[in-house]
Design an enzyme around this catalytic site. Structure first.
Site, PDB file in Angstrom:
ATOM      1  N   SER A 108      12.757  22.887   9.814  1.00  0.00           N
ATOM      2  CA  SER A 108      13.845  22.558  10.891  1.00  0.00           C
ATOM      3  C   SER A 108      13.521  23.388  12.087  1.00  0.00           C
ATOM      4  O   SER A 108      12.469  23.375  12.847  1.00  0.00           O
ATOM      5  CB  SER A 108      15.269  22.925  10.506  1.00  0.00           C
ATOM      6  N   ASP A 247      15.468  19.494  17.801  1.00  0.00           N
ATOM      7  CA  ASP A 247      14.707  20.534  17.127  1.00  0.00           C
ATOM      8  C   ASP A 247      13.562  20.003  16.497  1.00  0.00           C
ATOM      9  O   ASP A 247      13.062  18.742  16.639  1.00  0.00           O
ATOM     10  CB  ASP A 247      15.685  21.388  16.223  1.00  0.00           C
ATOM     11  N   ASP A 249      12.586  19.171  13.589  1.00  0.00           N
ATOM     12  CA  ASP A 249      12.590  17.859  12.397  1.00  0.00           C
ATOM     13  C   ASP A 249      13.655  16.767  13.063  1.00  0.00           C
ATOM     14  O   ASP A 249      13.897  15.933  12.251  1.00  0.00           O
ATOM     15  CB  ASP A 249      13.034  18.489  11.047  1.00  0.00           C
ATOM     16  N   ASP A 251      16.826  16.784  13.842  1.00  0.00           N
ATOM     17  CA  ASP A 251      18.352  16.534  13.406  1.00  0.00           C
ATOM     18  C   ASP A 251      19.170  17.359  14.229  1.00  0.00           C
ATOM     19  O   ASP A 251      20.463  17.149  13.837  1.00  0.00           O
ATOM     20  CB  ASP A 251      18.597  16.599  11.906  1.00  0.00           C
TER      21      ASP A 251
END
Length: 452
Positions: A108, A247, A249, A251
């Protein structure tokens, strides 16, 4: 049984250090495959379960992907590989293709040296705790490769990007477009680098894309939703109407107005909620977390919108949303869940919900937030050993109580262990900026001393 490896957002850590090693990932793939294969999927006789693997742009993703693929294949599970793909895209594709599960290789918002794995079930939601416990329990069993005629096969998923782009666009009203907007989007050199700009462009916006040159090492580095300075500068440089930061990834979401003013997850949730209430589209109330700014809670209550707090972590927000039957919730960090649009937090789709509010009302971000003054907050992260339990430390407890007594009913003190990094997060909020800065630094100094 307490989980040893799974945290609030899957398994995460430093690459090369257990458990983020190829050996562990091979075993994890096999264990997950056996647990998932034993699930009641009502497959056609002779048909194998299929698992989709997606990843972000970290260089270590290649290594972990290969190990997971081998483990799943040994367990008799077929594998689809999407390549770099946002976490919410994998959640969508699992449902769209009627697959049995999905795996995302990502850390992430963490730096590129970290990586991790998170699992999704066939309904596009993160695995429940009991399934994660079963996978952990299976890790102690030896790998027994299936007979050759029962081994899983792997293949690349064709046009995963195009499918997801169309899905994102479908969540924006057909009677509106973005033709009057110039938008800068910062993809954090992450999984949405080849997606976010296309979504906005195909909806009519004049798009400037930054943070879209991943090299395996630059994900989240001084860019994206955790470092919005680059976006703020780009919005001013390109004379844009607003900016969108994702960000690594895809989400988390932050947004910036034309003046370069930053709007965090709390504010964006408020804008979506206020607009939905005006349109008669708000289902129930809003779920925030212990970190949600008190000004947002008070402002929602003034609109007669119910508000509840969950523990920090999108899985806890999701659980409370489902319990109440509500659709909207999220975190100040930018995780925003719109359950009427997707089964998980999705930065692109959340941005489109904010853009819907702006275009439909002909208002700016600042105009939507008029009259809402956020309480000052101070967040300090202290790196601590995994074995350090601050809840049993009397010195830390004493300084926390002292700070809380001084702030009284005009502030609060929150100390918690991060669920994704070896950090202790110290957050203070209150009317007096001077007081919260003072006590935040006092607490941080004591924590630093006590954990060394």
């Amino acid at each position: 049984m307490t989980k040893k490896y799974f945290g609030t957002d899957g398994i995460r850590g430093r690459v090369g250090k257990y458990p983020i090693t190829p050996e562990f990932m091979l075993r994890l793939g096999y264990s997950a495959g056996r647990v998932l294969a034993a699930s009641d999927w009502q497959l056609i006789k002779g048909e194998r379960p299929v698992v989709l693997i997606g990843k972000d742009t970290r260089v270590s993703g290649y290594m972990l992907e290969s190990a997971l693929e081998a483990g799943l294949s040994a367990a008799g599970v077929d594998v689809l590989l999407s390549g770099p793909m946002p976490t919410p895209a994998v959640a969508y594709l699992i449902r769209a293709l009627r697959l049995q599960a999905g795996i995302v290789i990502s850390a992430s918002h963490n730096p590129f040296e970290d990586n991790g794995v998170k699992f999704f079930s066939s309904d596009g939601c993160k695995l429940p705790d009991e399934i994660e416990r079963k996978i952990e329990s299976a890790l102690s069993s030896p790998i027994k490769t299936m007979p050759s005629d029962q081994l899983g096969r792997a293949q690349r998923l064709q046009d995963a990007t195009g499918r997801y782009i169309e899905f994102c666009k479908s969540t924006f009203p057909y009677h509106l477009d973005l033709r009057n907007l110039r938008i800068v989007v910062d993809c954090a050199h992450g999984a949405a680098y080849h997606i976010a700009g296309h979504v906005l462009h195909e909806l009519g916006a004049d798009v400037v894309t930054i943070g879209a040159q991943p090299n395996g090492l630059n994900i989240n580095h001084e860019c994206g939703a955790t470092h919005c300075e680059a976006l703020q500068e780009a919005v001013k440089k390109h004379n844009a109407d607003l900016g969108i930061a994702l960000d690594g990834d895809g989400d988390r979401l932050m947004m910036v107005d034309k003046k370069g003013v930053l709007f965090d997850g709390d504010q964006l949730i408020y804008i979506i909620a206020k607009h939905r209430q005006q349109k008669g589209l708000l289902m129930g109330g809003v779920v925030g977390t212990l970190m949600t700014n008190f000004a947002i809670e008070n402002s929602l209550k003034k609109l007669n919108i119910p508000f509840l707090r969950a523990n920090v972590g999108d899985r806890y927000v999701m659980a409370l949303l489902k319990e109440k039957g509500w659709h909207l919730g999220g975190e100040s960090s930018g995780h925003i869940i719109c359950l009427d649009k997707h089964t998980t937090g999705d930065a692109i789709i959340s941005a489109l919900q904010v853009l819907y509010a702006l275009q439909d009302s002909n208002k700016t971000l600042a105009e939507f937030m008029h009259g809402v003054k956020l309480y000052p907050q101070r967040l300090i992260n202290i790196e601590t050993p995994k074995s350090f339990d601050f809840t049993k430390n009397k010195t830390i407890k004493m300084i926390q109580q002292k700070a809380g007594a001084d702030l009284g009913d005009k502030g609060r003190v929150l100390i918690r262990a991060s669920g994704t990094e070896p950090l202790l997060r110290i957050m203070l909020e209150g009317e007096s900026k001077q007081k919260i800065n003072y006590w935040a630094e006092q607490i941080a100094e004591i924590v630093q001393t006590e954990c060394t």
